[in-house]
Design a protein around this motif. Structure first.
Motif, PDB file in Angstrom:
ATOM      1  N   ASN A  52       0.834  -1.098   0.055  1.00  0.00           N
ATOM      2  CA  ASN A  52       0.056   0.053   0.057  1.00  0.00           C
ATOM      3  C   ASN A  52       0.958   1.389   0.011  1.00  0.00           C
ATOM      4  OD1 ASN A  52      -2.494  -1.319   0.053  1.00  0.00           O
ATOM      5  ND2 ASN A  52      -2.654  -1.275   2.231  1.00  0.00           N
ATOM      6  N   ASP A  53       2.130   1.013   0.736  1.00  0.00           N
ATOM      7  CA  ASP A  53       2.833   2.405   0.818  1.00  0.00           C
ATOM      8  C   ASP A  53       3.409   2.632  -0.342  1.00  0.00           C
ATOM      9  OD1 ASP A  53       3.871   4.710   2.371  1.00  0.00           O
ATOM     10  OD2 ASP A  53       5.702   3.512   2.716  1.00  0.00           O
ATOM     11  N   VAL A  98       2.242   1.603  -3.517  1.00  0.00           N
ATOM     12  CA  VAL A  98       1.320   2.018  -4.520  1.00  0.00           C
ATOM     13  C   VAL A  98       0.811   3.450  -4.225  1.00  0.00           C
ATOM     14  CG1 VAL A  98      -0.891   1.474  -5.466  1.00  0.00           C
ATOM     15  CG2 VAL A  98       1.004  -0.351  -5.057  1.00  0.00           C
ATOM     16  N   SER A  99       0.383   3.686  -2.891  1.00  0.00           N
ATOM     17  CA  SER A  99      -0.236   4.723  -2.807  1.00  0.00           C
ATOM     18  C   SER A  99       0.385   6.041  -2.025  1.00  0.00           C
ATOM     19  CB  SER A  99      -1.535   4.412  -2.153  1.00  0.00           C
ATOM     20  OG  SER A  99      -1.527   4.051  -0.789  1.00  0.00           O
ATOM     21  N   ASN A 135       0.698   5.532   1.049  1.00  0.00           N
ATOM     22  CA  ASN A 135       0.097   5.567   2.554  1.00  0.00           C
ATOM     23  C   ASN A 135      -0.074   4.010   2.743  1.00  0.00           C
ATOM     24  OD1 ASN A 135      -2.248   5.305   4.467  1.00  0.00           O
ATOM     25  ND2 ASN A 135      -2.748   7.123   3.894  1.00  0.00           N
ATOM     26  N   GLY A 144      -3.332   2.434   2.895  1.00  0.00           N
ATOM     27  CA  GLY A 144      -4.426   2.425   1.816  1.00  0.00           C
ATOM     28  C   GLY A 144      -5.290   3.520   1.968  1.00  0.00           C
ATOM     29  N   GLY A 145      -4.777   4.662   2.292  1.00  0.00           N
ATOM     30  CA  GLY A 145      -5.702   6.016   2.285  1.00  0.00           C
ATOM     31  C   GLY A 145      -6.610   5.904   3.575  1.00  0.00           C
TER      32      GLY A 145
END
Length: 74
Positions: free
Chosen positions: A47-48, A50-51, A53, A56-57
């Motif tokens: 998640n970190d 890709v986004s 965060n 995952g936001g």
């Protein structure tokens, strides 16, 4: 149930807990938990990457809101 357990001898409670933990370990619980723990951290890392965060936001409030919505409370 907690009150009943609290009235029993502490050593007996501790020995019972150790026996149950041992049986769970023999059934593979510890290795399963270790595997899931590693997958959990891998998901945070993904998640970190890709986004940007690791959650995952989501934050705590958004996760609680999503849980309540899924349970039909909201």
């Amino acid at each position: 149930m907690a009150h009943e357990i609290a009235t029993r001898p502490r050593l007996g409670n501790w020995l019972t807990k150790q026996a149950l933990n041992h049986v769970e370990d023999l059934q593979g619980k510890r290795s399963a938990m270790d595997a899931v723990f590693h997958m959990h951290h891998f998901a945070h890392a993904q998640n970190d990457l890709v986004s940007g965060n690791s959650l995952g936001g989501l934050d705590g409030a958004k996760m609680a809101q999503a849980n309540k919505k899924q349970a039909g409370e909201n």
